[in-house]
Motif scaffolding. Structure first.
Motif, PDB file in Angstrom:
ATOM      1  N   PRO A  13       0.822  -1.213   0.000  1.00 53.37           N
ATOM      2  CA  PRO A  13       0.000   0.000   0.000  1.00 53.37           C
ATOM      3  C   PRO A  13       0.860   1.268   0.000  1.00 53.37           C
ATOM      4  N   GLY A  14       0.541   2.182  -0.904  1.00 51.37           N
ATOM      5  CA  GLY A  14       1.231   3.465  -0.961  1.00 51.37           C
ATOM      6  C   GLY A  14       2.556   3.456  -1.703  1.00 51.37           C
ATOM      7  N   GLN A  15       3.070   2.299  -2.032  1.00 50.66           N
ATOM      8  CA  GLN A  15       4.356   2.227  -2.722  1.00 50.66           C
ATOM      9  C   GLN A  15       4.158   2.496  -4.212  1.00 50.66           C
ATOM     10  N   LYS A  16       5.110   3.223  -4.801  1.00 51.27           N
ATOM     11  CA  LYS A  16       4.987   3.502  -6.225  1.00 51.27           C
ATOM     12  C   LYS A  16       6.298   3.239  -6.935  1.00 51.27           C
ATOM     13  N   LYS A  29       8.068   4.739  -1.096  1.00 48.91           N
ATOM     14  CA  LYS A  29       6.873   4.694  -0.267  1.00 48.91           C
ATOM     15  C   LYS A  29       6.938   5.938   0.604  1.00 48.91           C
ATOM     16  N   PRO A  30       5.842   6.641   0.797  1.00 49.25           N
ATOM     17  CA  PRO A  30       5.903   7.851   1.628  1.00 49.25           C
ATOM     18  C   PRO A  30       6.542   7.570   2.989  1.00 49.25           C
ATOM     19  N   GLN A  31       7.498   8.401   3.376  1.00 51.26           N
ATOM     20  CA  GLN A  31       8.242   8.230   4.621  1.00 51.26           C
ATOM     21  C   GLN A  31       8.130   9.491   5.459  1.00 51.26           C
ATOM     22  N   GLU A  32       7.999   9.322   6.757  1.00 46.38           N
ATOM     23  CA  GLU A  32       7.988  10.467   7.656  1.00 46.38           C
ATOM     24  C   GLU A  32       9.387  10.811   8.144  1.00 46.38           C
TER      25      GLU A  32
END
Length: 127
Positions: A13-16, A29-32
């Protein structure tokens, strides 16, 4: 491999897929915390970096240059950590070769502490 997470990267999920070529992909992948970081993985299942073909090595090099240009433009990092973990003792948690590309910034708490810092830690000395 039926159960390899990177053979089925599209199920994260969320990985592109940011970039791809015939042999490898660059995934993010979105990282904080590790903003801009991603992985270069071979399309074919290869357990470690030592299992890559010559074509995959060459494609990884080309991809790494493309990724650096992209990350420099998008995030303007002050440095990078780039590396492979091999086997469980080496820190590899998914048995599919993957090259970590991690932009680093001078305002991070651990700025200036790269791979060498952790390896030379006296707490890591073998008994």
């Amino acid at each position: 491999m039926d159960h390899c997470l990177f053979c089925y990267y599209d199920q994260f999920p969320g990985q592109k897929v940011v970039f791809e070529n015939k042999y490898v992909l660059f995934l993010q992948k979105p990282q904080e915390v590790l903003i801009g970081s991603g992985l270069i993985i071979p399309r074919a299942h290869r357990e470690t970096v030592f299992d890559l073909t010559q074509e995959e090595w060459n494609a990884t090099y080309v991809m790494l240059q493309q990724v650096k240009t992209y990350l420099d433009d998008e995030n303007s990092p002050d440095g990078y950590n780039v590396g492979w973990n091999c086997k469980e003792v080496g820190g590899q948690s998914i048995p599919h070769a993957h090259l970590h590309v991690i932009p680093r910034y001078k305002d991070e708490p651990y700025a200036g502490k790269g791979l060498r810092y952790w390896l030379k830690s006296s707490e890591n000395k073998r008994g």
